[in-house]
Scaffold this motif. Structure first.
Motif, short mmCIF file in Angstrom:
data_model
loop_
_atom_site.label_atom_id
_atom_site.label_comp_id
_atom_site.label_asym_id
_atom_site.label_seq_id
_atom_site.Cartn_x
_atom_site.Cartn_y
_atom_site.Cartn_z
N ILE A 15 4.20 -26.23 10.67
CA ILE A 15 3.74 -25.25 9.69
C ILE A 15 2.63 -25.89 8.86
CG2 ILE A 15 4.39 -23.89 7.66
CD1 ILE A 15 7.17 -24.86 9.82
N SER B 214 4.90 -16.80 8.99
CA SER B 214 3.51 -16.87 8.54
C SER B 214 3.27 -16.06 7.28
CB SER B 214 2.57 -16.37 9.64
OG SER B 214 2.59 -17.23 10.74
N TRP C 29 13.41 -16.66 20.61
CA TRP C 29 12.41 -16.90 19.57
C TRP C 29 11.17 -16.14 19.98
CZ3 TRP C 29 12.82 -18.59 14.85
CH2 TRP C 29 11.66 -18.91 14.14
N GLU D 72 7.29 -13.93 18.89
CA GLU D 72 6.13 -13.92 18.01
C GLU D 72 6.44 -13.23 16.69
OE1 GLU D 72 2.49 -12.58 19.78
OE2 GLU D 72 2.84 -13.77 21.59
N VAL E 192 1.71 -21.08 11.76
CA VAL E 192 2.97 -21.56 12.35
C VAL E 192 2.73 -21.73 13.84
CG1 VAL E 192 5.39 -21.03 12.81
CG2 VAL E 192 4.36 -20.33 10.63
N ASN E 193 3.00 -22.92 14.34
CA ASN E 193 2.84 -23.19 15.77
C ASN E 193 4.13 -23.75 16.34
OD1 ASN E 193 0.01 -22.57 15.99
ND2 ASN E 193 -0.38 -24.48 14.91
N VAL E 194 4.52 -23.24 17.50
CA VAL E 194 5.65 -23.80 18.21
C VAL E 194 5.13 -25.02 18.98
CG1 VAL E 194 7.40 -23.42 19.99
CG2 VAL E 194 6.80 -21.57 18.41
N HIS F 165 9.16 -13.50 14.98
CA HIS F 165 9.72 -14.52 14.09
C HIS F 165 8.60 -15.36 13.48
CE1 HIS F 165 13.40 -13.91 16.68
NE2 HIS F 165 13.90 -13.77 15.46
N GLU F 166 7.64 -15.75 14.31
CA GLU F 166 6.52 -16.56 13.83
C GLU F 166 5.71 -15.80 12.79
OE1 GLU F 166 4.27 -18.53 17.00
OE2 GLU F 166 6.06 -18.27 18.25
N GLU F 167 5.50 -14.52 13.02
CA GLU F 167 4.74 -13.69 12.07
C GLU F 167 5.47 -13.60 10.73
OE1 GLU F 167 4.00 -9.94 13.97
OE2 GLU F 167 2.76 -10.87 15.54
N LEU G 170 8.76 -26.63 15.11
CA LEU G 170 7.66 -25.86 14.54
C LEU G 170 6.76 -26.76 13.71
CD1 LEU G 170 9.47 -22.70 13.11
CD2 LEU G 170 8.30 -22.92 15.30
#
Length: 91
Positions: A10, A73, A64, A66, A81-83, A68-70, A8
């Motif tokens: 960040i 964030s 994994w 979106e 946050v970018n994979v 989780h990413e939210e 990731l």
């Protein structure tokens, strides 16, 4: 099932964000999802701004998403946050 290694990137909101605290908060959240942090580093971007790069393992059955990413964030001080990479861990 095998583990997946996820990287990731960040981005902090600004230069004033404490990157050590930010990376620790993100790591705690990843562990709450069932992940195991492998490494953390700070990558220079421009004009003193640095991104936090976190690599971690997670069981591929957990996946994994979106969502989780939210959740990452929403941590105070996180801009995005970018994979960067996802690969199956062998061995």
């Amino acid at each position: 099932m095998a583990d997946v290694l996820i990287t990731l990137k960040i981005m902090p909101e600004d230069l004033e964000v404490n990157l050590d605290n930010l990376s620790n908060e993100v790591s705690k959240k990843i562990e709450s999802f069932g992940g195991k942090v492998k490494s953390k580093e700070f990558q220079p971007i421009a004009f003193g701004l640095k991104a936090v790069i976190i690599k971690f393992y997670i069981d591929e059955s957990k996946g994994w998403t979106e969502e989780h990413e939210e959740q990452l964030s929403s941590i105070n001080g996180v801009n995005s946050v970018n994979v960067e990479e996802v690969r199956r861990a062998v061995g």
